[in-house]
Design a protein around this motif. Structure first.
Motif, PDB file in Angstrom:
ATOM      1  N   PRO A  16       0.822  -1.215   0.000  1.00 12.82           N
ATOM      2  CA  PRO A  16       0.000   0.000   0.000  1.00 12.82           C
ATOM      3  C   PRO A  16       0.851   1.258   0.000  1.00 12.82           C
ATOM      4  CG  PRO A  16      -0.758  -1.572   1.653  1.00 12.82           C
ATOM      5  CD  PRO A  16       0.576  -2.048   1.184  1.00 12.82           C
ATOM      6  N   LEU A  17       0.373   2.277  -0.699  1.00 18.52           N
ATOM      7  CA  LEU A  17       1.078   3.559  -0.780  1.00 18.52           C
ATOM      8  C   LEU A  17       0.227   4.655  -0.154  1.00 18.52           C
ATOM      9  CD1 LEU A  17       2.301   3.332  -4.493  1.00 18.52           C
ATOM     10  CD2 LEU A  17       3.524   2.595  -2.423  1.00 18.52           C
ATOM     11  N   ASP A  18       0.892   5.648   0.437  1.00 18.78           N
ATOM     12  CA  ASP A  18       0.159   6.777   0.997  1.00 18.78           C
ATOM     13  C   ASP A  18      -0.137   7.794  -0.110  1.00 18.78           C
ATOM     14  OD1 ASP A  18       2.479   8.280   0.545  1.00 18.78           O
ATOM     15  OD2 ASP A  18       3.091   8.268   2.656  1.00 18.78           O
ATOM     16  N   TYR A  26       3.091  -0.152   8.085  1.00 14.60           N
ATOM     17  CA  TYR A  26       2.175  -0.555   9.151  1.00 14.60           C
ATOM     18  C   TYR A  26       2.946  -1.124  10.334  1.00 14.60           C
ATOM     19  CZ  TYR A  26      -1.800   0.289   6.160  1.00 14.60           C
ATOM     20  OH  TYR A  26      -2.738   0.901   5.374  1.00 14.60           O
ATOM     21  N   GLY A  27       2.449  -0.789  11.513  1.00 12.91           N
ATOM     22  CA  GLY A  27       3.095  -1.198  12.745  1.00 12.91           C
ATOM     23  C   GLY A  27       4.092  -0.188  13.271  1.00 12.91           C
ATOM     24  N   GLU A  28       4.362   0.867  12.495  1.00 12.42           N
ATOM     25  CA  GLU A  28       5.366   1.860  12.895  1.00 12.42           C
ATOM     26  C   GLU A  28       4.839   3.289  12.824  1.00 12.42           C
ATOM     27  OE1 GLU A  28       8.748   1.412  10.365  1.00 12.42           O
ATOM     28  OE2 GLU A  28       8.827  -0.768  10.580  1.00 12.42           O
ATOM     29  N   ARG A  29       3.573   3.476  12.508  1.00  9.11           N
ATOM     30  CA  ARG A  29       3.108   4.821  12.148  1.00  9.11           C
ATOM     31  C   ARG A  29       2.743   5.701  13.332  1.00  9.11           C
ATOM     32  NH1 ARG A  29      -1.648   4.425   8.174  1.00  9.11           N
ATOM     33  NH2 ARG A  29      -2.332   2.812   9.636  1.00  9.11           N
ATOM     34  N   PRO A  35      -4.052   9.141  15.575  1.00 10.54           N
ATOM     35  CA  PRO A  35      -4.955  10.294  15.607  1.00 10.54           C
ATOM     36  C   PRO A  35      -6.407   9.840  15.657  1.00 10.54           C
ATOM     37  CG  PRO A  35      -4.155   9.932  13.392  1.00 10.54           C
ATOM     38  CD  PRO A  35      -3.407   8.968  14.264  1.00 10.54           C
ATOM     39  N   ALA A  36      -7.276  10.714  16.111  1.00 12.03           N
ATOM     40  CA  ALA A  36      -8.685  10.345  16.285  1.00 12.03           C
ATOM     41  C   ALA A  36      -9.320   9.888  14.979  1.00 12.03           C
ATOM     42  CB  ALA A  36      -9.459  11.533  16.861  1.00 12.03           C
ATOM     43  N   GLU A  37      -8.925  10.493  13.856  1.00 11.51           N
ATOM     44  CA  GLU A  37      -9.569  10.160  12.587  1.00 11.51           C
ATOM     45  C   GLU A  37      -9.180   8.773  12.069  1.00 11.51           C
ATOM     46  OE1 GLU A  37      -5.960  12.803  11.585  1.00 11.51           O
ATOM     47  OE2 GLU A  37      -7.556  12.710  13.097  1.00 11.51           O
ATOM     48  N   ALA A  38      -8.162   8.151  12.672  1.00 11.65           N
ATOM     49  CA  ALA A  38      -7.739   6.815  12.224  1.00 11.65           C
ATOM     50  C   ALA A  38      -8.662   5.716  12.732  1.00 11.65           C
ATOM     51  CB  ALA A  38      -6.312   6.535  12.677  1.00 11.65           C
ATOM     52  N   ASP A 134      -3.293  -0.376  13.095  1.00 11.53           N
ATOM     53  CA  ASP A 134      -1.970  -0.337  12.472  1.00 11.53           C
ATOM     54  C   ASP A 134      -1.304  -1.713  12.425  1.00 11.53           C
ATOM     55  OD1 ASP A 134      -0.076   1.320  11.172  1.00 11.53           O
ATOM     56  OD2 ASP A 134       1.187   1.326  12.956  1.00 11.53           O
ATOM     57  N   GLU A 135      -2.083  -2.739  12.111  1.00 12.92           N
ATOM     58  CA  GLU A 135      -1.559  -4.102  12.163  1.00 12.92           C
ATOM     59  C   GLU A 135      -0.855  -4.492  10.855  1.00 12.92           C
ATOM     60  OE1 GLU A 135      -4.835  -6.609  14.529  1.00 12.92           O
ATOM     61  OE2 GLU A 135      -5.654  -5.215  13.062  1.00 12.92           O
ATOM     62  N   PRO A 136       0.409  -4.861  10.892  1.00  7.80           N
ATOM     63  CA  PRO A 136       1.045  -5.424   9.700  1.00  7.80           C
ATOM     64  C   PRO A 136       0.595  -6.876   9.519  1.00  7.80           C
ATOM     65  CG  PRO A 136       2.604  -5.337  11.509  1.00  7.80           C
ATOM     66  CD  PRO A 136       1.335  -4.730  12.023  1.00  7.80           C
ATOM     67  N   TRP A 137       0.413  -7.300   8.280  1.00  8.72           N
ATOM     68  CA  TRP A 137      -0.152  -8.627   8.065  1.00  8.72           C
ATOM     69  C   TRP A 137       0.717  -9.761   8.617  1.00  8.72           C
ATOM     70  CZ3 TRP A 137       1.750 -12.865   5.682  1.00  8.72           C
ATOM     71  CH2 TRP A 137       2.813 -12.724   4.789  1.00  8.72           C
TER      72      TRP A 137
END
Length: 211
Positions: A16-18, A26-29, A35-38, A134-137
């Motif tokens: 995935p790209l931002d 993922y797992g490091e962000r 943030p609340a919006e996540a 934020d879970e990496p697969w």
């Protein structure tokens, strides 16, 4: 390793790209918390697609190594108590040993995997999947493999009372489990129906028999 002889398949995972075209790590962000919006936002569910390949490999391994009856039928998804998204596949694995817990593996269109273990418990992978989690697969795949290994290895115990159900899992120096209230009439009936069977395995479900 709980599942002797099992190897996770070599899976080419989506990247995935931002919004700026950079890979999402993922797992490091969120070192300071999301943030609340996540919360509740799922930007890249496709990152969990490798879980389907992992579930395929787990089922092949279990069928090859253990003395089980396998039923590959979407109707087996009816074993799961939690609400499911669209079901892509479902396989029920019933050990030919009454004291061992059955497993039903459900592939969902999210994409994700849900395990139904024994009589009463469901375990979704990922548990949530939103951006805040934020879970990496690979971490989710490891949890899936661990849960399967615990059930197969005899480290799984369930219980049921008039008002709740629960379980414990132990394996590889890890533990887990919990208790869930039986809030409605259908859940209380299911708990009552399970109690006699669970009374026959008071110390937990047995390990699966080998071929």
């Amino acid at each position: 390793m709980l599942l002797t002889g099992y190897t996770r398949p070599d899976v080419r995972a989506p990247e995935p790209l931002d919004a700026d075209g950079r890979p999402v790590r993922y797992g490091e962000r969120w070192p300071d918390g999301p943030p609340a919006e996540a919360y509740g936002r799922v930007s890249h569910p496709e990152r969990f697609a490798p879980l389907h390949a992992v579930a395929d490999a787990l089922v092949r391994h279990l069928v090859a190594r253990y003395d089980v009856d396998a039923t590959d039928d979407p109707a087996c998804a009816g074993d799961v108590r939690v609400g499911l998204p669209e079901v892509a596949r479902a396989v029920r694995l019933a050990p030919r040993r009454p004291a061992a817990a059955a497993l039903t593996v459900v592939w969902t269109a999210f994409p994700g995997v849900v395990l139904h273990a024994g009589l009463l418990q469901d375990f979704p992978f990922p548990v949530c999947g939103c951006d805040a989690c934020d879970e990496p697969w690979p971490r989710v795949a490891g949890d899936l493999e661990w849960h399967v290994g615990v059930v197969v290895g005899g480290g799984y115990r369930e219980w049921a009372t008039a008002r709740s159900t629960g379980c414990t899992l132990r394996g590889d120096d890890r533990g887990g489990g919990g208790t869930t209230p039986a809030l409605d009439r259908a859940e209380r009936r299911r708990a009552r129906e399970a109690r006699d069977r669970l009374a026959a395995v008071p110390d937990g479900w047995a390990a699966w028999p080998r071929r």
